[in-house]
Design a protein around this motif. Structure first.
Motif, PDB file in Angstrom:
ATOM      1  N   ARG A   1      43.060  12.692 164.562  1.00 29.27           N
ATOM      2  CA  ARG A   1      42.931  14.071 165.062  1.00 29.27           C
ATOM      3  C   ARG A   1      44.255  14.828 164.959  1.00 29.27           C
ATOM      4  NH1 ARG A   1      40.167  12.399 170.559  1.00 29.27           N
ATOM      5  NH2 ARG A   1      38.440  11.235 169.691  1.00 29.27           N
ATOM      6  N   ILE A   2      45.364  14.109 165.261  1.00 27.93           N
ATOM      7  CA  ILE A   2      46.665  14.765 165.141  1.00 27.93           C
ATOM      8  C   ILE A   2      46.889  15.167 163.685  1.00 27.93           C
ATOM      9  CG2 ILE A   2      49.164  14.461 165.343  1.00 27.93           C
ATOM     10  CD1 ILE A   2      48.610  12.418 167.588  1.00 27.93           C
ATOM     11  N   GLY A   3      46.598  14.222 162.773  1.00 25.05           N
ATOM     12  CA  GLY A   3      46.782  14.500 161.344  1.00 25.05           C
ATOM     13  C   GLY A   3      45.966  15.687 160.886  1.00 25.05           C
ATOM     14  N   LYS A   4      44.723  15.742 161.406  1.00 26.37           N
ATOM     15  CA  LYS A   4      43.841  16.849 161.000  1.00 26.37           C
ATOM     16  C   LYS A   4      44.364  18.194 161.508  1.00 26.37           C
ATOM     17  CE  LYS A   4      38.986  18.365 161.002  1.00 26.37           C
ATOM     18  NZ  LYS A   4      39.476  19.764 161.048  1.00 26.37           N
TER      19      LYS A   4
ATOM     20  N   LEU B   1      57.994  11.730 168.581  1.00 28.83           N
ATOM     21  CA  LEU B   1      57.883  12.987 169.315  1.00 28.83           C
ATOM     22  C   LEU B   1      58.815  14.033 168.696  1.00 28.83           C
ATOM     23  CD1 LEU B   1      56.146  13.879 171.610  1.00 28.83           C
ATOM     24  CD2 LEU B   1      57.864  13.077 173.236  1.00 28.83           C
ATOM     25  N   MET B   2      60.010  13.586 168.298  1.00 30.05           N
ATOM     26  CA  MET B   2      60.984  14.517 167.721  1.00 30.05           C
ATOM     27  C   MET B   2      60.447  15.091 166.412  1.00 30.05           C
ATOM     28  SD  MET B   2      63.684  15.770 168.774  1.00 30.05           S
ATOM     29  CE  MET B   2      64.061  17.289 167.931  1.00 30.05           C
ATOM     30  N   THR B   3      59.843  14.223 165.583  1.00 23.57           N
ATOM     31  CA  THR B   3      59.265  14.699 164.321  1.00 23.57           C
ATOM     32  C   THR B   3      58.105  15.644 164.606  1.00 23.57           C
ATOM     33  OG1 THR B   3      59.924  12.674 163.175  1.00 23.57           O
ATOM     34  CG2 THR B   3      58.158  13.973 162.158  1.00 23.57           C
ATOM     35  N   LEU B   4      57.317  15.347 165.628  1.00 23.95           N
ATOM     36  CA  LEU B   4      56.190  16.221 165.969  1.00 23.95           C
ATOM     37  C   LEU B   4      56.704  17.608 166.366  1.00 23.95           C
ATOM     38  CD1 LEU B   4      53.093  16.397 166.327  1.00 23.95           C
ATOM     39  CD2 LEU B   4      53.455  15.853 168.745  1.00 23.95           C
ATOM     40  N   PHE B   5      57.829  17.635 167.101  1.00 25.93           N
ATOM     41  CA  PHE B   5      58.396  18.935 167.479  1.00 25.93           C
ATOM     42  C   PHE B   5      58.834  19.707 166.226  1.00 25.93           C
ATOM     43  CE2 PHE B   5      57.913  18.759 171.822  1.00 25.93           C
ATOM     44  CZ  PHE B   5      58.548  17.710 172.449  1.00 25.93           C
ATOM     45  N   ARG B   6      59.413  18.983 165.283  1.00 24.70           N
ATOM     46  CA  ARG B   6      59.907  19.664 164.060  1.00 24.70           C
ATOM     47  C   ARG B   6      58.730  20.143 163.215  1.00 24.70           C
ATOM     48  NH1 ARG B   6      64.355  15.654 163.882  1.00 24.70           N
ATOM     49  NH2 ARG B   6      63.087  14.389 162.470  1.00 24.70           N
ATOM     50  N   ILE B   7      57.671  19.328 163.148  1.00 22.66           N
ATOM     51  CA  ILE B   7      56.469  19.737 162.404  1.00 22.66           C
ATOM     52  C   ILE B   7      55.873  20.984 163.062  1.00 22.66           C
ATOM     53  CG2 ILE B   7      54.067  19.106 161.895  1.00 22.66           C
ATOM     54  CD1 ILE B   7      55.044  16.183 161.590  1.00 22.66           C
TER      55      ILE B   7
ATOM     56  N   ASP C   1      55.086  26.943 162.976  1.00 20.49           N
ATOM     57  CA  ASP C   1      55.099  28.110 163.871  1.00 20.49           C
ATOM     58  C   ASP C   1      54.108  27.940 165.028  1.00 20.49           C
ATOM     59  OD1 ASP C   1      56.204  30.443 164.598  1.00 20.49           O
ATOM     60  OD2 ASP C   1      54.864  31.730 163.445  1.00 20.49           O
ATOM     61  N   THR C   2      54.069  26.704 165.554  1.00 22.69           N
ATOM     62  CA  THR C   2      53.230  26.435 166.727  1.00 22.69           C
ATOM     63  C   THR C   2      54.022  25.514 167.641  1.00 22.69           C
ATOM     64  OG1 THR C   2      51.061  25.623 167.445  1.00 22.69           O
ATOM     65  CG2 THR C   2      52.050  24.478 165.584  1.00 22.69           C
ATOM     66  N   THR C   3      53.354  24.835 168.568  1.00 21.53           N
ATOM     67  CA  THR C   3      54.064  23.911 169.468  1.00 21.53           C
ATOM     68  C   THR C   3      53.405  22.538 169.399  1.00 21.53           C
ATOM     69  OG1 THR C   3      52.591  24.378 171.328  1.00 21.53           O
ATOM     70  CG2 THR C   3      54.522  25.823 171.076  1.00 21.53           C
ATOM     71  N   ALA C   4      54.156  21.527 169.784  1.00 26.30           N
ATOM     72  CA  ALA C   4      53.608  20.166 169.816  1.00 26.30           C
ATOM     73  C   ALA C   4      52.416  20.133 170.771  1.00 26.30           C
ATOM     74  CB  ALA C   4      54.693  19.189 170.274  1.00 26.30           C
ATOM     75  N   SER C   5      52.542  20.876 171.877  1.00 27.78           N
ATOM     76  CA  SER C   5      51.453  20.918 172.848  1.00 27.78           C
ATOM     77  C   SER C   5      50.166  21.419 172.184  1.00 27.78           C
ATOM     78  CB  SER C   5      51.843  21.853 173.999  1.00 27.78           C
ATOM     79  OG  SER C   5      50.810  21.959 174.937  1.00 27.78           O
ATOM     80  N   GLU C   6      50.305  22.483 171.378  1.00 27.67           N
ATOM     81  CA  GLU C   6      49.125  23.029 170.683  1.00 27.67           C
ATOM     82  C   GLU C   6      48.539  22.011 169.701  1.00 27.67           C
ATOM     83  OE1 GLU C   6      47.127  25.748 170.530  1.00 27.67           O
ATOM     84  OE2 GLU C   6      48.032  26.069 172.501  1.00 27.67           O
ATOM     85  N   LEU C   7      49.413  21.325 168.970  1.00 31.27           N
ATOM     86  CA  LEU C   7      48.931  20.353 167.980  1.00 31.27           C
ATOM     87  C   LEU C   7      48.201  19.189 168.641  1.00 31.27           C
ATOM     88  CD1 LEU C   7      51.950  20.199 165.485  1.00 31.27           C
ATOM     89  CD2 LEU C   7      49.712  21.255 165.083  1.00 31.27           C
ATOM     90  N   LEU C   8      48.484  18.965 169.938  1.00 29.52           N
ATOM     91  CA  LEU C   8      47.875  17.814 170.619  1.00 29.52           C
ATOM     92  C   LEU C   8      46.649  18.195 171.440  1.00 29.52           C
ATOM     93  CD1 LEU C   8      50.996  15.810 171.895  1.00 29.52           C
ATOM     94  CD2 LEU C   8      49.642  15.450 169.813  1.00 29.52           C
ATOM     95  N   VAL C   9      46.332  19.480 171.477  1.00 32.96           N
ATOM     96  CA  VAL C   9      45.172  19.895 172.282  1.00 32.96           C
ATOM     97  C   VAL C   9      43.908  19.193 171.793  1.00 32.96           C
ATOM     98  CG1 VAL C   9      43.616  21.825 172.831  1.00 32.96           C
ATOM     99  CG2 VAL C   9      46.087  22.146 172.940  1.00 32.96           C
ATOM    100  N   GLY C  10      43.195  18.585 172.713  1.00 27.54           N
ATOM    101  CA  GLY C  10      41.919  17.970 172.366  1.00 27.54           C
ATOM    102  C   GLY C  10      42.031  16.653 171.631  1.00 27.54           C
ATOM    103  N   VAL C  11      43.259  16.146 171.474  1.00 24.59           N
ATOM    104  CA  VAL C  11      43.433  14.915 170.699  1.00 24.59           C
ATOM    105  C   VAL C  11      43.025  13.684 171.495  1.00 24.59           C
ATOM    106  CG1 VAL C  11      45.319  13.388 169.936  1.00 24.59           C
ATOM    107  CG2 VAL C  11      45.179  15.716 169.062  1.00 24.59           C
TER     108      VAL C  11
END
Lengths: 75, 75
Positions: A4-7, A46-52, A57-67
């Motif tokens: 889900r994170i990858g998607k 986590l650090m790479t996720l923040f950089r991604i 142009d989003t946040t790690a929190s947004e990328l993890l929503v619903g994961v």
């Protein structure tokens, strides 16, 4: 969860019209590693996720929503 | 960012009345490591963050809300 994170990352990258190498470069990682993250075969740190997230142009929190599937909590 | 993540975890733990050892145990990590995460001197892995979130009856996404200072994005 990894899938889900990858998607989420992949969908966001495609929406921005970025290539995998371009995102990998912006996130200071390798294209190969970025491909594995998007394929759900690797968890980013986590650090790479923040950089991604920043590169997308989003946040790690947004990328993890619903994961997370609902997991047990301490009673 | 590490400090903010640690603070979010600590605030949530205290709100639930959990001790550090209890949370560490539920998150399948050590008390010492949990103390360092809360103190902001260590980033948890993404997997550990998911386990901490589950133990705190929340989500990793919630724990990361507001953690990132605005960072540059790919132009």
């Amino acid at each position: 969860m990894m899938q889900r994170i990858g998607k989420h990352i992949r969908d966001r990258r495609l929406a921005l019209g970025l290539s995998v190498p371009r995102l990998a470069n912006a996130a200071e990682t390798t294209t190969r590693y970025m491909e594995m993250i998007e394929a759900g075969s690797r968890y980013p740190s986590l650090m790479t996720l923040f950089r991604i997230a920043a590169a997308l142009d989003t946040t790690a929190s947004e990328l993890l929503v619903g994961v997370e599937a609902p997991l047990a909590s301490v009673g």
